[in-house]
Design a protein around this motif. Structure first.
Motif, PDB file in Angstrom:
ATOM      1  N   LYS A  43      -5.679  81.324  23.916  1.00  0.00           N
ATOM      2  CA  LYS A  43      -4.403  81.501  23.221  1.00  0.00           C
ATOM      3  C   LYS A  43      -3.824  82.899  23.406  1.00  0.00           C
ATOM      4  CE  LYS A  43      -6.422  82.907  18.769  1.00  0.00           C
ATOM      5  NZ  LYS A  43      -6.561  82.558  17.346  1.00  0.00           N
ATOM      6  N   ASN A  44      -4.611  83.860  23.878  1.00  0.00           N
ATOM      7  CA  ASN A  44      -4.123  85.217  24.112  1.00  0.00           C
ATOM      8  C   ASN A  44      -3.719  85.457  25.560  1.00  0.00           C
ATOM      9  OD1 ASN A  44      -4.690  85.919  21.413  1.00  0.00           O
ATOM     10  ND2 ASN A  44      -6.801  86.448  21.925  1.00  0.00           N
ATOM     11  N   VAL A  45      -3.735  84.417  26.374  1.00  0.00           N
ATOM     12  CA  VAL A  45      -3.474  84.560  27.804  1.00  0.00           C
ATOM     13  C   VAL A  45      -2.306  83.662  28.182  1.00  0.00           C
ATOM     14  CG1 VAL A  45      -4.440  84.253  30.118  1.00  0.00           C
ATOM     15  CG2 VAL A  45      -5.892  85.108  28.272  1.00  0.00           C
ATOM     16  N   ASN A  46      -1.412  84.182  29.022  1.00  0.00           N
ATOM     17  CA  ASN A  46      -0.317  83.380  29.567  1.00  0.00           C
ATOM     18  C   ASN A  46      -0.822  82.593  30.763  1.00  0.00           C
ATOM     19  OD1 ASN A  46       1.560  84.214  27.694  1.00  0.00           O
ATOM     20  ND2 ASN A  46       2.398  85.833  28.982  1.00  0.00           N
ATOM     21  N   ILE A  47      -0.836  81.271  30.625  1.00  0.00           N
ATOM     22  CA  ILE A  47      -1.321  80.380  31.674  1.00  0.00           C
ATOM     23  C   ILE A  47      -0.121  79.652  32.270  1.00  0.00           C
ATOM     24  CG2 ILE A  47      -2.776  78.382  32.166  1.00  0.00           C
ATOM     25  CD1 ILE A  47      -4.543  79.255  29.834  1.00  0.00           C
ATOM     26  N   TYR A  48      -0.007  79.679  33.600  1.00  0.00           N
ATOM     27  CA  TYR A  48       1.153  79.121  34.286  1.00  0.00           C
ATOM     28  C   TYR A  48       0.746  77.875  35.066  1.00  0.00           C
ATOM     29  CZ  TYR A  48       3.181  83.645  33.197  1.00  0.00           C
ATOM     30  OH  TYR A  48       3.633  84.753  32.537  1.00  0.00           O
ATOM     31  N   GLU A  76      -0.195  73.619  27.023  1.00  0.00           N
ATOM     32  CA  GLU A  76      -0.570  75.025  26.910  1.00  0.00           C
ATOM     33  C   GLU A  76      -0.116  75.863  28.091  1.00  0.00           C
ATOM     34  OE1 GLU A  76      -4.657  75.672  25.066  1.00  0.00           O
ATOM     35  OE2 GLU A  76      -4.860  73.648  25.873  1.00  0.00           O
ATOM     36  N   MET A  77       0.510  75.256  29.075  1.00  0.00           N
ATOM     37  CA  MET A  77       0.916  75.972  30.280  1.00  0.00           C
ATOM     38  C   MET A  77       2.379  76.368  30.203  1.00  0.00           C
ATOM     39  SD  MET A  77      -0.916  73.627  33.183  1.00  0.00           S
ATOM     40  CE  MET A  77      -2.564  72.966  32.931  1.00  0.00           C
ATOM     41  N   LEU A  78       2.711  77.450  30.905  1.00  0.00           N
ATOM     42  CA  LEU A  78       4.078  77.925  31.036  1.00  0.00           C
ATOM     43  C   LEU A  78       4.563  77.633  32.438  1.00  0.00           C
ATOM     44  CD1 LEU A  78       3.671  81.416  29.330  1.00  0.00           C
ATOM     45  CD2 LEU A  78       4.513  79.325  28.272  1.00  0.00           C
ATOM     46  N   GLU A  79       5.878  77.463  32.556  1.00  0.00           N
ATOM     47  CA  GLU A  79       6.463  77.275  33.881  1.00  0.00           C
ATOM     48  C   GLU A  79       6.641  78.638  34.529  1.00  0.00           C
ATOM     49  OE1 GLU A  79       7.101  74.731  35.668  1.00  0.00           O
ATOM     50  OE2 GLU A  79       6.655  73.133  34.242  1.00  0.00           O
ATOM     51  N   ASP A  80       6.141  78.778  35.729  1.00  0.00           N
ATOM     52  CA  ASP A  80       6.268  80.034  36.466  1.00  0.00           C
ATOM     53  C   ASP A  80       7.667  80.112  37.053  1.00  0.00           C
ATOM     54  OD1 ASP A  80       5.723  82.423  37.553  1.00  0.00           O
ATOM     55  OD2 ASP A  80       4.363  81.699  39.113  1.00  0.00           O
ATOM     56  N   LEU A  81       8.388  81.210  36.758  1.00  0.00           N
ATOM     57  CA  LEU A  81       9.775  81.377  37.177  1.00  0.00           C
ATOM     58  C   LEU A  81       9.820  82.284  38.393  1.00  0.00           C
ATOM     59  CD1 LEU A  81      12.761  80.828  36.571  1.00  0.00           C
ATOM     60  CD2 LEU A  81      12.762  82.866  35.130  1.00  0.00           C
ATOM     61  N   HIS A  82      10.446  81.798  39.457  1.00  0.00           N
ATOM     62  CA  HIS A  82      10.608  82.585  40.680  1.00  0.00           C
ATOM     63  C   HIS A  82      12.099  82.694  40.967  1.00  0.00           C
ATOM     64  CE1 HIS A  82       6.360  82.661  41.708  1.00  0.00           C
ATOM     65  NE2 HIS A  82       6.313  81.379  41.364  1.00  0.00           N
ATOM     66  N   ILE A  83      12.624  83.897  41.056  1.00  0.00           N
ATOM     67  CA  ILE A  83      14.034  84.130  41.382  1.00  0.00           C
ATOM     68  C   ILE A  83      14.056  84.946  42.674  1.00  0.00           C
ATOM     69  CG2 ILE A  83      16.237  85.047  40.605  1.00  0.00           C
ATOM     70  CD1 ILE A  83      15.309  84.726  37.779  1.00  0.00           C
ATOM     71  N   SER A  84      14.260  84.282  43.796  1.00  0.00           N
ATOM     72  CA  SER A  84      14.255  84.985  45.072  1.00  0.00           C
ATOM     73  C   SER A  84      15.635  85.453  45.487  1.00  0.00           C
ATOM     74  CB  SER A  84      13.681  84.077  46.161  1.00  0.00           C
ATOM     75  OG  SER A  84      14.432  82.879  46.238  1.00  0.00           O
ATOM     76  N   GLN A  85      16.661  84.691  45.147  1.00  0.00           N
ATOM     77  CA  GLN A  85      18.012  85.063  45.518  1.00  0.00           C
ATOM     78  C   GLN A  85      18.926  84.805  44.337  1.00  0.00           C
ATOM     79  OE1 GLN A  85      19.147  86.438  48.250  1.00  0.00           O
ATOM     80  NE2 GLN A  85      17.222  86.444  49.402  1.00  0.00           N
TER      81      GLN A  85
END
Length: 530
Positions: free
Chosen positions: A481-486, A509-518
């Motif tokens: 619970k103290n860790v951001n899991i993607y 319990e997972m987060l969506e990993d956000l990638h902004i390349s452009q």
């Protein structure tokens, strides 16, 4: 009057001027509407257009063609921006951080043309939207100024600011790789890096790495470099709140100016984390064990967060030891992780009624006490078995594989163990249930982020230790619970448990990993939503 005696004249007088009771004629009353007074119009002396009178007697169009009140105000100005730290340069020597179209950035833009604006009256200023990647800022200004014969003229125009890239002094020194004013040396005298992996995730979650110039990884810890002592002190306070540790500070004089009485120091903070990791078997001192509720001296470390969490495998009694208590009554790990051996469960039974001694501490509700007979997988050709009590009674069944330490056949070099009665030292201490690691790695549909670190040398054992940490996250919800899991989109989503019953992290319990390349309006980006 000649016609005053005429009867017709008298009738008209009586009709037009009725008498009062006193016989006096009432004066004639006129009801008049208030007249609408509109100002007159005059002709412009230049073009002849009808206009309202003004002090210059000229229409607005002709007045603007003759007078430009924005003259002297530059229409294009350059502004410096540092891409590394995303700050703008404010003369004479300050770099400030401003968001796009913010009040701070608008004030900075107006200061660039402050001298010409002093000759006019600024009425309004606002941004005109531009593309974020265009390197342009457009500000619309509304100004007023007194012109011919006291006439006040108002004008609206746009000033174009060109954003030029320029590296600030702080970033320039950072890129030199040799500049720092403070360093934090975090050390832990253990063979396993589980605590460092957990600490790394806490630093990423709370953004404590933002002010760090450089992170250097060495064989027994990490070094954090900072440009200011205040940032380093903030990091030290964070470490003291997240892991049990102690710190020591020192400073070294680099230079001094006796005329201005200024000194330049480099500060060093030494942070030592307790040398205990998860799944270590420890032996407490008799005094400490008694103060914790008459625990047995042989305990298992089930978790290391802001305190050391211990459990007694014989009674399920738990205790938390903070950093100050540990340094007052230090203890060491009896075995290192490489000494873990694989056992097979031959028989397991749950202990229902356990007699507790007077003054006993709190009992764990997440574990079940069990009595098991185990045999080493390396000694299957013999009939030698070991009996022990364990806190894993709720997980073990006959035929399961479990990892543990063989205390009966290992050389224990510990002062507290040497003073204990041999009957109170268990033959085997079971640590955790064993699963197929290859299958767990293949089905792991999540990932973690990592700090950008400079590594001196890569240890071949680091990958195995990192996999151990990932398995600990799957098995222990309190750490998770103290860790951001993607979520890892490359791995398909499956059920929460596999065929062997190995614990897994649920999708919730997972987060969506956000990638902004452009940028959204760029060539490679997605089309803008309309």
């Amino acid at each position: 009057m000649a016609n005053s005696g005429n009867p017709l004249v008298l009738i008209l007088k009586q009709f037009l001027f009725p008498k009062f009771s006193s016989g006096v004629y009432r004066a004639m009353e006129y009801m008049t509407e208030p007249a609408d007074r509109k100002p007159g119009h005059i002709l412009c002396c230049e073009c002849g257009v009808p206009i309202s009178p003004n002090p210059a007697n000229i229409c607005v169009a002709c007045l603007r063609s003759k007078v430009d009140i924005s003259q002297g105000i530059p229409k294009q100005v350059s502004i410096s921006f540092c891409k590394q730290c995303e700050r703008y340069f404010q003369p004479p020597g300050t770099w400030i951080q401003c968001a796009l179209e913010s009040r701070e950035l608008l004030a900075l833009c107006l200061k660039k043309i402050k001298a010409p604006l002093n000759k006019v009256r600024l009425v309004d200023a606002s941004f005109i939207w531009t593309e974020p990647h265009s390197k342009r800022l457009k500000v619309k200004l509304t100004i007023q100024k007194e012109v011919m014969n006291g006439a006040i003229l108002q004008q609206v125009f746009v000033v174009d600011y060109v954003v030029q890239s320029q590296m600030c002094g702080d970033c320039h020194r950072v890129e030199a790789k040799d500049f720092w004013n403070a360093v934090i040396q975090v050390r832990q005298k253990t063979l396993h890096k589980k605590t460092f992996y957990y600490l790394e995730q806490l630093i990423l979650k709370y953004g404590m790495h933002q002010n760090t110039l450089r992170v250097k990884e060495i064989h027994d810890g990490l070094d954090f470099y900072y440009s200011s002592k205040q940032h380093a002190q903030k990091m030290v306070e964070f470490l003291q709140c997240t892991v049990p540790c102690r710190q020591k500070a020192s400073q070294r004089l680099i230079s001094q100016d006796i005329h201005s009485n200024t000194y330049n120091y480099k500060s060093t903070f030494s942070v030592e984390i307790v040398p205990i990791c998860k799944d270590n078997v420890v032996c407490l001192s008799p005094k400490l064990a008694q103060s914790l509720g008459n625990m047995n001296q042989i305990c298992v470390c089930i978790r290391v967060t802001s305190a050391i969490h211990l459990i007694d495998p014989n009674t399920l009694q738990v205790a938390d030891i903070d950093g100050s208590t540990f340094w007052s009554h230090p203890f060491n790990s009896l075995c290192h992780p490489k000494q873990l051996e694989e056992f097979i469960v031959m028989e397991c039974s749950i202990v229902r009624d356990l007699k507790r001694s007077a003054g006993a501490g709190m009992i764990s509700k997440k574990h079940t006490l069990g009595e098991v007979w185990v045999q080493k997988t390396s000694e299957m050709n013999t009939d030698k078995q070991y009996f022990c009590r364990t806190h894993l009674g709720h997980l073990l069944n006959p035929g399961d594989l479990v990892l543990g330490f063989d205390l009966a056949n290992c050389n224990l070099n510990d002062e507290h163990v040497n003073k204990m009665n041999s009957d109170r030292v268990p033959d085997v201490v079971l640590i955790k249930k064993s699963y197929d690691r290859t299958k767990r790695q293949r089905r792991r549909n999540w990932k973690l982020k990592e700090l950008t670190k400079d590594r001196e040398n890569m240890d071949t054992d680091d990958e195995r230790q990192y996999q151990d940490f990932l398995e600990d996250l799957e098995e222990d919800e309190a750490i998770r619970k103290n860790v951001n899991i993607y979520r890892d989109s490359t791995i398909p989503v499956e059920s929460d448990t596999d065929d062997e019953g190995a614990p897994r992290i649920s999708l919730a319990e997972m987060l969506e990993d956000l990638h902004i390349s452009q940028d959204a309006t760029g060539e490679e980006g997605a089309p803008m939503m309309t």
